[in-house]
Design an enzyme around this catalytic site. Structure first.
Site, mmCIF file in Angstrom:
data_model
loop_
_atom_site.group_PDB
_atom_site.id
_atom_site.type_symbol
_atom_site.label_atom_id
_atom_site.label_comp_id
_atom_site.label_asym_id
_atom_site.label_seq_id
_atom_site.Cartn_x
_atom_site.Cartn_y
_atom_site.Cartn_z
ATOM 1 N N GLY A 179 0.902 -1.190 -0.019
ATOM 2 C CA GLY A 179 0.061 -0.080 -0.089
ATOM 3 C C GLY A 179 0.768 1.136 -0.097
ATOM 4 N N SER A 180 1.936 1.176 -0.479
ATOM 5 C CA SER A 180 2.867 2.455 -0.548
ATOM 6 C C SER A 180 2.242 3.604 -1.455
ATOM 7 C CB SER A 180 4.237 2.262 -1.087
ATOM 8 O OG SER A 180 4.456 1.868 -2.310
ATOM 9 N N ASN A 181 1.242 3.059 -2.538
ATOM 10 C CA ASN A 181 0.766 4.017 -3.453
ATOM 11 C C ASN A 181 -0.355 4.491 -2.767
ATOM 12 O OD1 ASN A 181 2.115 4.353 -6.144
ATOM 13 N ND2 ASN A 181 2.241 2.064 -5.700
ATOM 14 N N ARG A 209 -12.786 -19.532 -11.915
ATOM 15 C CA ARG A 209 -12.364 -18.298 -11.983
ATOM 16 C C ARG A 209 -13.049 -17.070 -12.513
ATOM 17 N NH1 ARG A 209 -7.162 -15.715 -14.427
ATOM 18 N NH2 ARG A 209 -8.391 -16.146 -16.453
ATOM 19 N N LEU A 264 -11.069 -7.118 -11.959
ATOM 20 C CA LEU A 264 -12.508 -6.706 -12.115
ATOM 21 C C LEU A 264 -13.191 -6.991 -13.042
ATOM 22 C CD1 LEU A 264 -12.161 -2.875 -10.457
ATOM 23 C CD2 LEU A 264 -12.840 -5.066 -9.330
ATOM 24 N N ASN A 293 -6.312 2.234 -13.069
ATOM 25 C CA ASN A 293 -5.416 1.242 -12.525
ATOM 26 C C ASN A 293 -4.000 1.645 -12.727
ATOM 27 O OD1 ASN A 293 -4.467 -1.373 -11.668
ATOM 28 N ND2 ASN A 293 -3.866 -1.739 -14.040
ATOM 29 N N HIS A 327 -0.076 0.456 -13.094
ATOM 30 C CA HIS A 327 0.784 -0.678 -13.540
ATOM 31 C C HIS A 327 2.193 -0.589 -13.716
ATOM 32 C CE1 HIS A 327 0.911 -4.683 -15.339
ATOM 33 N NE2 HIS A 327 2.034 -4.123 -16.240
ATOM 34 N N ASP A 336 -5.439 -4.871 -18.275
ATOM 35 C CA ASP A 336 -4.146 -3.712 -18.530
ATOM 36 C C ASP A 336 -4.323 -3.277 -19.779
ATOM 37 O OD1 ASP A 336 -2.950 -4.288 -16.028
ATOM 38 O OD2 ASP A 336 -1.927 -5.773 -17.018
ATOM 39 N N GLU A 343 5.723 5.870 -9.454
ATOM 40 C CA GLU A 343 4.588 5.538 -9.180
ATOM 41 C C GLU A 343 3.740 6.527 -8.007
ATOM 42 O OE1 GLU A 343 3.565 1.014 -10.221
ATOM 43 O OE2 GLU A 343 4.595 1.248 -8.252
HETATM 44 C C1 GAR Z 1 2.852 -1.426 -7.601
HETATM 45 O O1 GAR Z 1 3.789 -1.365 -8.252
HETATM 46 C C2 GAR Z 1 1.523 -1.380 -8.780
HETATM 47 O O2 GAR Z 1 2.114 -0.925 -9.853
HETATM 48 C C3 GAR Z 1 1.742 -2.941 -8.931
HETATM 49 O O3 GAR Z 1 1.495 -3.337 -7.702
HETATM 50 C C4 GAR Z 1 2.739 -2.562 -6.677
HETATM 51 C C5 GAR Z 1 1.842 -2.311 -5.299
HETATM 52 O O4 GAR Z 1 2.785 -1.500 -4.574
HETATM 53 N N1 GAR Z 1 0.500 -3.283 -9.491
HETATM 54 C C6 GAR Z 1 0.366 -4.329 -10.581
HETATM 55 O O5 GAR Z 1 1.237 -4.949 -10.516
HETATM 56 C C7 GAR Z 1 -1.027 -4.501 -11.004
HETATM 57 N N2 GAR Z 1 -0.879 -5.208 -12.288
HETATM 58 P P1 GAR Z 1 2.272 -0.939 -3.176
HETATM 59 O O6 GAR Z 1 1.452 -1.943 -2.718
HETATM 60 O O7 GAR Z 1 3.122 -0.386 -2.419
HETATM 61 O O8 GAR Z 1 1.372 0.340 -3.571
#
Ligand code: GAR
Length: 207
Positions: A11-13, A72, A104, A118, A120, A161, A190
């Site tokens: 969850g850093s983003n 799935r 989703l 999203n 990526h 994506d 990001e």
């Molecule tokens: C991020 O690098 C994001 O781009 C990636 O997961 C990481 C989550 O980091 N997402 C994907 O790969 C989706 N296809 P975070 O939990 O530290 O935010």
């Protein structure tokens, strides 16, 4: 505008978004974007640090795990429907996938068409699609010999994506890079990209 943030891990983003909101950046930029506020956070995995980050910020933190007994596609659709109900409950105008690893499907994609974004960790359309997430992306970039990578914020459509790109930030791939060092360089971008995309969402999505 109320935002629902979907997460699966560290969850850093999400933290970058929380910090931007706290610092007033979302409401500042939000004058043209109507003001942004994280209304709730949903994780598809129990106990992840992202939930802790939401709790620490006083944001409702909800866990909704996929029903493993379902096949799935049905599993993806059923989880998506639960998230759609939560989005309705919190009157979300925008859904942000910030490191969310479930796909989703179904009603939510139609109900929130053009209002799900999203993040990526590559320069889409390169290194996207099913199974391409986290370090797998960075290992594939290194194996390809590409000299550049980065991150993409895009609108979510029915594919994986595949939706229209809103913004990208680029980083060099350096000699001697490991998946970890490349991931760290991309993570820094990001955190800027996701905040930028949310603040500028009305303008970017109108382009
Ligand atoms: C991020 O690098 C994001 O781009 C990636 O997961 C990481 C989550 O980091 N997402 C994907 O790969 C989706 N296809 P975070 O939990 O530290 O935010």
């Amino acid at each position: 505008m109320n935002i629902l943030v979907l997460v699966s891990g560290n969850g850093s983003n999400l933290q970058a978004l929380i910090d931007a909101e706290k610092s007033g950046r979302c409401s500042e930029g939000g004058r043209e974007s109507g003001g942004m506020r994280i209304a709730a956070v949903v994780s598809d995995k129990a106990g992840v640090f992202a939930l802790q980050r939401a709790n620490n910020a006083g944001i409702p933190a909800i866990t909704e795990t996929p029903d493993k007994s379902l096949p799935r596609e049905e599993r993806q659709r059923e989880l998506s429907d639960r998230i759609l109900r939560i989005a309705g409950k919190y009157n979300a105008g925008l859904i942000v996938l910030a490191g969310f690893l479930s796909i989703l499907r179904g009603n939510i994609v139609k109900a929130y068409s053009g209002r799900i974004i999203n993040l990526h960790p590559s320069l889409l359309p390169d290194f996207g699609g099913e199974g391409m997430y986290g370090d797998r992306v960075h290992r594939a970039v290194l194996a390809s010999g590409k000299k550049e990578s980065g991150c993409t914020v895009h609108l979510v459509d029915g594919g994986t994506d595949t939706g229209p790109v809103l913004l990208q930030r680029r980083v060099p791939v350096l000699p001697g890079d490991s998946a970890e060092s490349l991931a760290a360089r991309i993570h820094r971008e990001e955190h800027i990209a996701i905040v930028d995309a949310v603040i500028r969402f009305p303008e970017l999505s109108a382009l």
